[in-house]
Design an enzyme around this catalytic site. Structure first.
Site, mmCIF file in Angstrom:
data_model
loop_
_atom_site.group_PDB
_atom_site.id
_atom_site.type_symbol
_atom_site.label_atom_id
_atom_site.label_comp_id
_atom_site.label_asym_id
_atom_site.label_seq_id
_atom_site.Cartn_x
_atom_site.Cartn_y
_atom_site.Cartn_z
ATOM 1 N N ARG A 43 -14.639 -11.839 46.938
ATOM 2 C CA ARG A 43 -14.234 -10.429 46.904
ATOM 3 C C ARG A 43 -13.450 -10.082 48.176
ATOM 4 O O ARG A 43 -12.442 -9.381 48.133
ATOM 5 C CB ARG A 43 -15.443 -9.494 46.734
ATOM 6 C CG ARG A 43 -15.087 -8.008 46.925
ATOM 7 C CD ARG A 43 -16.015 -7.056 46.196
ATOM 8 N NE ARG A 43 -17.420 -7.367 46.394
ATOM 9 C CZ ARG A 43 -18.124 -7.133 47.509
ATOM 10 N NH1 ARG A 43 -17.557 -6.563 48.551
ATOM 11 N NH2 ARG A 43 -19.398 -7.465 47.582
ATOM 12 N N TYR A 95 4.557 7.631 35.798
ATOM 13 C CA TYR A 95 3.829 6.791 34.846
ATOM 14 C C TYR A 95 2.563 7.535 34.395
ATOM 15 O O TYR A 95 1.814 8.053 35.224
ATOM 16 C CB TYR A 95 3.471 5.470 35.533
ATOM 17 C CG TYR A 95 2.627 4.560 34.699
ATOM 18 C CD1 TYR A 95 3.179 3.895 33.610
ATOM 19 C CD2 TYR A 95 1.289 4.352 34.985
ATOM 20 C CE1 TYR A 95 2.404 3.064 32.830
ATOM 21 C CE2 TYR A 95 0.512 3.511 34.212
ATOM 22 C CZ TYR A 95 1.072 2.870 33.139
ATOM 23 O OH TYR A 95 0.307 2.048 32.359
ATOM 24 N N ASP A 167 6.144 3.664 44.117
ATOM 25 C CA ASP A 167 5.810 2.735 43.034
ATOM 26 C C ASP A 167 7.121 2.077 42.598
ATOM 27 O O ASP A 167 7.986 2.711 42.017
ATOM 28 C CB ASP A 167 5.156 3.514 41.878
ATOM 29 C CG ASP A 167 4.717 2.606 40.734
ATOM 30 O OD1 ASP A 167 5.321 1.532 40.557
ATOM 31 O OD2 ASP A 167 3.773 2.993 40.010
ATOM 32 N N LYS A 192 3.828 -6.081 35.097
ATOM 33 C CA LYS A 192 5.147 -5.914 34.503
ATOM 34 C C LYS A 192 6.100 -7.016 34.979
ATOM 35 O O LYS A 192 5.850 -8.153 34.708
ATOM 36 C CB LYS A 192 5.659 -4.510 34.812
ATOM 37 C CG LYS A 192 4.592 -3.402 34.636
ATOM 38 C CD LYS A 192 4.159 -3.213 33.211
ATOM 39 C CE LYS A 192 2.949 -2.301 33.046
ATOM 40 N NZ LYS A 192 3.034 -0.995 33.701
#
Ligand SMILES: *Cc1c(COP(=O)(O)O)cnc(C)c1O
Length: 381
Positions: A43, A95, A167, A192
């Site tokens: 982690r 978005y 972004d 993406k």
């Protein structure tokens, strides 16, 4: 070295066993007495993830990279820099997942949020209040592909001593590097273009500032929304072909945009690489390519658009983007069905709007398919 070379070689030298391809370190713990190179528990840090983080930072020309389990996990990390308080200025036409995160999670938690027109830097300036802590923009926007003048907004953020986060998912690191334009933070949904094959969720944040990195890293370790080693490996593999994929996406998108523009069932086409885009000059200034997203307003109502989409054979109707395969999206019926018709009208998302994620298939095949689907609608009339 140029980006295509760096994406393949940075942090990816053969390891001690001569493995040319970085291994998937599918392990959670690292032996405590061993020389762990800083690895203890996956982690906090994992070798496959660390390579991905280095390559993503490299792709943006940034100092530090952090990988997350999804794009919205990356945005969450950035928003948590605000510690749940103050005021955030966001561009509209954002978005829809980000909008949901802001409205359903952060506003109820006390964050003040103002939306401003993505294409108008003066709107950002006017929206800043004494307690504004961050500006968050997306450029090009989704689905209207508006362009925000990142340098102009960076100047505003600098004057007021607030953070600017961008972004950069739609442009990809190939075609736009917000840190070089004055942004403090770059965000990606690596789901993406970066991974590029629609088979892995992921997100990333890149920063230059050491203190920001420390805070984001602390959040990443503490909140734990990290990608698994396999997901990191798949994303790394995708990144090696990012430059050639982006060139193919852009070439195909420009071709399709130009063809659409000439069709009598098309009212207008939105693509930053077309001289008819209202911000073509700005797009050319701040982007080195225009990516693969094309939106178009068709001369038909929502039912007509539905028939058009049904007649397409190479474009599945699906929510994602940026993969090698083309996809089509009907915002009014999909992503934007979650907001009211009023709100859609205010943003400018009509029932006649379609959004294409243009893949890397043969451009003539893609156009033939769109053309036959438009013909189907015409013959139905
Ligand atoms: C998809 C997307 C996101 C969210 O990413 P996930 O990986 O789906 O969580 C954020 N911003 C933009 C611009 C996107 O396209």
């Amino acid at each position: 070295m140029k980006l295509p070379t760096r994406l393949i070689h940075v942090a990816q030298q053969p390891d001690a066993l001569g493995s040319v391809i970085p291994p998937v370190y599918q392990t959670v713990p690292f032996e405590h007495e061993y020389d762990r190179h800083g690895f203890e528990y996956s982690r906090s840090a994992n070798p496959t993830r660390r390579i991905l983080e280095t390559v993503i930072a490299e792709s943006e020309g940034g100092k530090h990279g952090l990988a997350f389990a999804s794009g919205v996990a990356a945005i969450t990390a950035v928003l948590n820099l605000l510690h749940g308080g103050g005021h955030l200025v966001v561009s509209d036409d954002i978005y829809l997942g980000t909008y949901g995160l802001l409205e359903q999670v952060y506003r109820p938690w006390g964050l003040e949020i103002s939306y401003v027109k993505a294409e108008d830097p003066d709107g950002f300036r006017a929206a800043v209040r004494p307690n504004t802590r961050m500006i968050l923009v997306e450029s090009p926007t989704n689905p209207l592909l508006k362009i925000t003048d990142i340098r102009a907004v960076a100047d505003i953020s600098m004057q007021h001593g607030i953070l600017l986060a961008v972004d950069n998912t739609f442009a990809s690191p190939m075609y736009q590097n917000p840190l070089a334009l004055g942004a403090h933070i770059v965000i990606h949904s690596t789901t993406k273009y970066i991974s590029g094959h629609s088979d892995v969720l992921g997100g990333a944040v890149v920063v230059n500032d050491d203190k920001l990195y420390y805070d984001l890293k602390t959040y990443q370790r503490s909140a734990g929304a990290v990608p698994g080693p396999w997901d990191c490996w798949l994303t790394l593999r995708g990144m090696k072909t990012l430059p050639i994929r982006m060139r193919a996406h852009s070439e195909n998108a420009l071709f399709i945009a130009q063809k659409l523009q000439q069709h009598l069932l098309v009212d207008h086409v939105i693509y930053p690489g077309l001289p008819t885009h209202p911000q073509y000059a700005l797009a050319r200034r701040q982007m080195s390519g225009f990516s693969g997203m094309v939106s178009a307003e068709l001369k038909m109502d929502g039912h007509g658009v539905q028939r058009f989409i049904k007649a397409l054979r190479l474009f599945p109707l699906a929510a994602s983007l940026g993969g090698v395969e083309s996809l089509v999206n009907h915002p009014a019926r999909m992503s934007h069905s979650y907001i009211s018709a009023d709100q859609r009208a205010r943003i400018g998302v009509s029932d006649s709007l379609v959004r294409f994620s243009i893949g890397i298939e043969d451009a003539d095949d893609l156009w033939s398919d769109i053309e036959q689907a438009l013909k189907t609608v015409m013959s139905d009339e």
